[in-house]
Design a protein around this motif. Sequence first.
Motif, PDB file in Angstrom:
ATOM      1  N   GLY A 207       0.830  -1.201   0.000  1.00 55.34           N
ATOM      2  CA  GLY A 207       0.000   0.000   0.000  1.00 55.34           C
ATOM      3  C   GLY A 207       0.861   1.247   0.000  1.00 55.34           C
ATOM      4  N   TYR A 208       0.212   2.374  -0.250  1.00 56.30           N
ATOM      5  CA  TYR A 208       0.915   3.657  -0.285  1.00 56.30           C
ATOM      6  C   TYR A 208      -0.042   4.751   0.167  1.00 56.30           C
ATOM      7  CZ  TYR A 208       3.232   7.832  -2.134  1.00 56.30           C
ATOM      8  OH  TYR A 208       3.809   9.084  -2.259  1.00 56.30           O
ATOM      9  N   LEU A 209       0.435   5.602   1.075  1.00 58.49           N
ATOM     10  CA  LEU A 209      -0.359   6.714   1.579  1.00 58.49           C
ATOM     11  C   LEU A 209       0.394   8.019   1.363  1.00 58.49           C
ATOM     12  CD1 LEU A 209      -1.330   5.300   5.113  1.00 58.49           C
ATOM     13  CD2 LEU A 209      -2.454   4.860   2.931  1.00 58.49           C
ATOM     14  N   SER A 210      -0.303   9.028   0.867  1.00 60.21           N
ATOM     15  CA  SER A 210       0.301  10.353   0.756  1.00 60.21           C
ATOM     16  C   SER A 210      -0.763  11.413   1.010  1.00 60.21           C
ATOM     17  CB  SER A 210       0.926  10.568  -0.625  1.00 60.21           C
ATOM     18  OG  SER A 210       1.600  11.805  -0.668  1.00 60.21           O
ATOM     19  N   MET A 211      -0.356  12.495   1.657  1.00 60.01           N
ATOM     20  CA  MET A 211      -1.314  13.518   2.055  1.00 60.01           C
ATOM     21  C   MET A 211      -1.746  14.435   0.926  1.00 60.01           C
ATOM     22  SD  MET A 211      -0.086  14.691   5.799  1.00 60.01           S
ATOM     23  CE  MET A 211      -0.181  13.580   7.198  1.00 60.01           C
ATOM     24  N   ARG A 212      -0.837  14.719  -0.003  1.00 59.07           N
ATOM     25  CA  ARG A 212      -1.188  15.695  -1.038  1.00 59.07           C
ATOM     26  C   ARG A 212      -0.259  15.510  -2.230  1.00 59.07           C
ATOM     27  NH1 ARG A 212      -4.173  20.305  -1.459  1.00 59.07           N
ATOM     28  NH2 ARG A 212      -3.375  22.052  -2.687  1.00 59.07           N
ATOM     29  N   LEU A 213      -0.817  15.013  -3.319  1.00 57.99           N
ATOM     30  CA  LEU A 213      -0.028  14.802  -4.523  1.00 57.99           C
ATOM     31  C   LEU A 213      -0.728  15.405  -5.730  1.00 57.99           C
ATOM     32  CD1 LEU A 213       1.147  11.094  -4.086  1.00 57.99           C
ATOM     33  CD2 LEU A 213       2.554  13.148  -3.898  1.00 57.99           C
ATOM     34  N   SER A 214       0.071  15.793  -6.711  1.00 55.93           N
ATOM     35  CA  SER A 214      -0.454  16.343  -7.955  1.00 55.93           C
ATOM     36  C   SER A 214      -0.701  15.224  -8.957  1.00 55.93           C
ATOM     37  CB  SER A 214       0.541  17.355  -8.533  1.00 55.93           C
ATOM     38  OG  SER A 214       0.708  18.461  -7.655  1.00 55.93           O
ATOM     39  N   PRO A 215      -1.519  15.484  -9.973  1.00 54.76           N
ATOM     40  CA  PRO A 215      -1.821  14.430 -10.955  1.00 54.76           C
ATOM     41  C   PRO A 215      -0.583  13.815 -11.586  1.00 54.76           C
ATOM     42  CG  PRO A 215      -3.332  16.278 -11.221  1.00 54.76           C
ATOM     43  CD  PRO A 215      -2.312  16.711 -10.210  1.00 54.76           C
ATOM     44  N   TRP A 216       0.443  14.621 -11.874  1.00 62.10           N
ATOM     45  CA  TRP A 216       1.633  14.090 -12.540  1.00 62.10           C
ATOM     46  C   TRP A 216       2.426  13.128 -11.653  1.00 62.10           C
ATOM     47  CZ3 TRP A 216       0.873  19.511 -12.235  1.00 62.10           C
ATOM     48  CH2 TRP A 216       1.434  20.124 -11.111  1.00 62.10           C
ATOM     49  N   ASP A 217       2.257  13.244 -10.339  1.00 63.84           N
ATOM     50  CA  ASP A 217       2.954  12.327  -9.433  1.00 63.84           C
ATOM     51  C   ASP A 217       2.430  10.902  -9.543  1.00 63.84           C
ATOM     52  OD1 ASP A 217       4.588  14.315  -8.052  1.00 63.84           O
ATOM     53  OD2 ASP A 217       2.739  14.982  -7.087  1.00 63.84           O
ATOM     54  N   VAL A 218       1.153  10.766  -9.852  1.00 62.82           N
ATOM     55  CA  VAL A 218       0.504   9.467  -9.664  1.00 62.82           C
ATOM     56  C   VAL A 218      -0.226   8.915 -10.888  1.00 62.82           C
ATOM     57  CG1 VAL A 218       0.244   9.802  -7.178  1.00 62.82           C
ATOM     58  CG2 VAL A 218      -1.567  10.606  -8.720  1.00 62.82           C
ATOM     59  N   ALA A 219      -0.403   9.692 -11.936  1.00 61.06           N
ATOM     60  CA  ALA A 219      -1.256   9.262 -13.057  1.00 61.06           C
ATOM     61  C   ALA A 219      -0.813   7.919 -13.629  1.00 61.06           C
ATOM     62  CB  ALA A 219      -1.267  10.327 -14.153  1.00 61.06           C
ATOM     63  N   ALA A 220       0.452   7.813 -13.991  1.00 62.56           N
ATOM     64  CA  ALA A 220       0.934   6.559 -14.591  1.00 62.56           C
ATOM     65  C   ALA A 220       0.832   5.407 -13.606  1.00 62.56           C
ATOM     66  CB  ALA A 220       2.377   6.724 -15.061  1.00 62.56           C
ATOM     67  N   GLY A 221       1.168   5.654 -12.348  1.00 66.75           N
ATOM     68  CA  GLY A 221       1.127   4.607 -11.342  1.00 66.75           C
ATOM     69  C   GLY A 221      -0.277   4.102 -11.080  1.00 66.75           C
ATOM     70  N   ILE A 222      -1.258   5.000 -11.114  1.00 68.73           N
ATOM     71  CA  ILE A 222      -2.643   4.593 -10.902  1.00 68.73           C
ATOM     72  C   ILE A 222      -3.127   3.724 -12.056  1.00 68.73           C
ATOM     73  CG2 ILE A 222      -5.017   5.469 -10.853  1.00 68.73           C
ATOM     74  CD1 ILE A 222      -3.981   7.775  -9.102  1.00 68.73           C
ATOM     75  N   ILE A 223      -2.789   4.109 -13.278  1.00 65.54           N
ATOM     76  CA  ILE A 223      -3.175   3.311 -14.445  1.00 65.54           C
ATOM     77  C   ILE A 223      -2.553   1.916 -14.358  1.00 65.54           C
ATOM     78  CG2 ILE A 223      -3.063   3.162 -16.966  1.00 65.54           C
ATOM     79  CD1 ILE A 223      -2.917   6.278 -16.935  1.00 65.54           C
ATOM     80  N   LEU A 224      -1.287   1.870 -13.970  1.00 67.00           N
ATOM     81  CA  LEU A 224      -0.588   0.595 -13.810  1.00 67.00           C
ATOM     82  C   LEU A 224      -1.244  -0.258 -12.732  1.00 67.00           C
ATOM     83  CD1 LEU A 224       2.305  -0.756 -14.734  1.00 67.00           C
ATOM     84  CD2 LEU A 224       3.000  -0.027 -12.445  1.00 67.00           C
ATOM     85  N   LEU A 225      -1.503   0.375 -11.599  1.00 62.06           N
ATOM     86  CA  LEU A 225      -2.035  -0.355 -10.446  1.00 62.06           C
ATOM     87  C   LEU A 225      -3.438  -0.879 -10.702  1.00 62.06           C
ATOM     88  CD1 LEU A 225      -1.491  -1.210  -7.541  1.00 62.06           C
ATOM     89  CD2 LEU A 225      -2.275   1.040  -6.783  1.00 62.06           C
ATOM     90  N   GLN A 226      -4.264  -0.081 -11.335  1.00 61.39           N
ATOM     91  CA  GLN A 226      -5.631  -0.519 -11.613  1.00 61.39           C
ATOM     92  C   GLN A 226      -5.653  -1.738 -12.533  1.00 61.39           C
ATOM     93  OE1 GLN A 226      -7.344   3.194 -13.008  1.00 61.39           O
ATOM     94  NE2 GLN A 226      -8.191   3.657 -10.997  1.00 61.39           N
ATOM     95  N   GLU A 227      -4.670  -1.848 -13.407  1.00 59.80           N
ATOM     96  CA  GLU A 227      -4.628  -2.969 -14.347  1.00 59.80           C
ATOM     97  C   GLU A 227      -4.424  -4.306 -13.634  1.00 59.80           C
ATOM     98  OE1 GLU A 227      -4.725  -4.620 -18.297  1.00 59.80           O
ATOM     99  OE2 GLU A 227      -5.360  -2.696 -17.442  1.00 59.80           O
ATOM    100  N   VAL A 228      -3.793  -4.279 -12.464  1.00 65.72           N
ATOM    101  CA  VAL A 228      -3.562  -5.530 -11.725  1.00 65.72           C
ATOM    102  C   VAL A 228      -4.511  -5.673 -10.540  1.00 65.72           C
ATOM    103  CG1 VAL A 228      -1.165  -5.749 -12.442  1.00 65.72           C
ATOM    104  CG2 VAL A 228      -1.695  -4.444 -10.365  1.00 65.72           C
ATOM    105  N   GLY A 229      -5.591  -4.901 -10.535  1.00 64.79           N
ATOM    106  CA  GLY A 229      -6.611  -5.053  -9.509  1.00 64.79           C
ATOM    107  C   GLY A 229      -6.420  -4.196  -8.282  1.00 64.79           C
ATOM    108  N   GLY A 230      -5.518  -3.213  -8.344  1.00 63.42           N
ATOM    109  CA  GLY A 230      -5.327  -2.301  -7.227  1.00 63.42           C
ATOM    110  C   GLY A 230      -6.438  -1.268  -7.150  1.00 63.42           C
ATOM    111  N   VAL A 231      -6.551  -0.635  -5.990  1.00 65.42           N
ATOM    112  CA  VAL A 231      -7.596   0.361  -5.746  1.00 65.42           C
ATOM    113  C   VAL A 231      -6.941   1.648  -5.270  1.00 65.42           C
ATOM    114  CG1 VAL A 231      -9.710   0.889  -4.474  1.00 65.42           C
ATOM    115  CG2 VAL A 231      -9.194  -1.473  -5.109  1.00 65.42           C
ATOM    116  N   VAL A 232      -7.428   2.777  -5.786  1.00 65.27           N
ATOM    117  CA  VAL A 232      -6.884   4.084  -5.427  1.00 65.27           C
ATOM    118  C   VAL A 232      -8.030   5.035  -5.123  1.00 65.27           C
ATOM    119  CG1 VAL A 232      -5.444   6.029  -6.142  1.00 65.27           C
ATOM    120  CG2 VAL A 232      -4.889   3.723  -6.928  1.00 65.27           C
TER     121      VAL A 232
END
Length: 268
Positions: A207-232
């Motif tokens: 898991g990963y927790l962050s208080m405040r991130l911008s779209p560019w910090d996480v966009a690619a990672g979220i797309i990657l994670l969702q493909e393997v069944g992760g939740v954001v």
Amino acid sequence: MDLRHRDTIYQNAKAWVYEAGKIIKEQMNNPLNIETKSDANDLVTILDKQTEKYFVEKIKDKYPDHQIIGEEGYGDQPKELDGTIWVIDPIDGTMNFVHQKKFFAISVGILHNGVGEIGLIYDVMNDTLYHVKRGEGAFRDNQQLANLSKDKQLSESIIGMNYFWLCENRLVDYRVMQDFIRTIRGARTYGSAALELAFIAEGTLDGYLSMRLSPWDVAAGIILLQEVGGVVSDVDGNKWDPLNKSSIVASNAALHKTILEIIKKGRK
């Protein structure tokens, strides 16, 4: 997005990511002209700026109708999610880049009408590419990543998070987060949101927790994670917003609800 068109975009994006990584490695030992942005720990270097400009020039030349959200401000400022939008962090983990010369990544997420279609996270110094095309599997270089376990327990989980969760006057009562850390197996801080999301996707973080991130910090990672069944989501369980800063709670599906319930106890 037409699948043939998507494949061409993916191939171009992949080539540009590798080329940008090569340029960074060639120039990273030159004087970096380090500046600060929002505070003394929010660093930016000339290579952050040059790398983003490189992507913007390539994208605008090849796809003039596409929009770009970039950390250094060379792209656009879309207000809606219509059409194709590239979300780029030229060097995610700039502090690591400046101080350690490792643990940083190029992050490129591509959305079409608000749906994440392509994600690329390039661990530059390890020459490792995490990549995904929605519906076609997520990969670490040539190795396909398995779907995340649905049976993981919080007590046997390693969570990526930084020390800000243990400070007073934050989003969540620090005493609740202290109890959370006592519950999990361990906590880690890598200093690159893109890589930490990639680590969840490959199963080396849970898991990963962050208080405040911008779209560019996480966009690619979220797309990657969702493909393997992760939740954001954000800390309140709301869907990730590609256009605005937000808190981030990312994990496999088994842990996500439990983590949100713990955080809710400490919400101020």
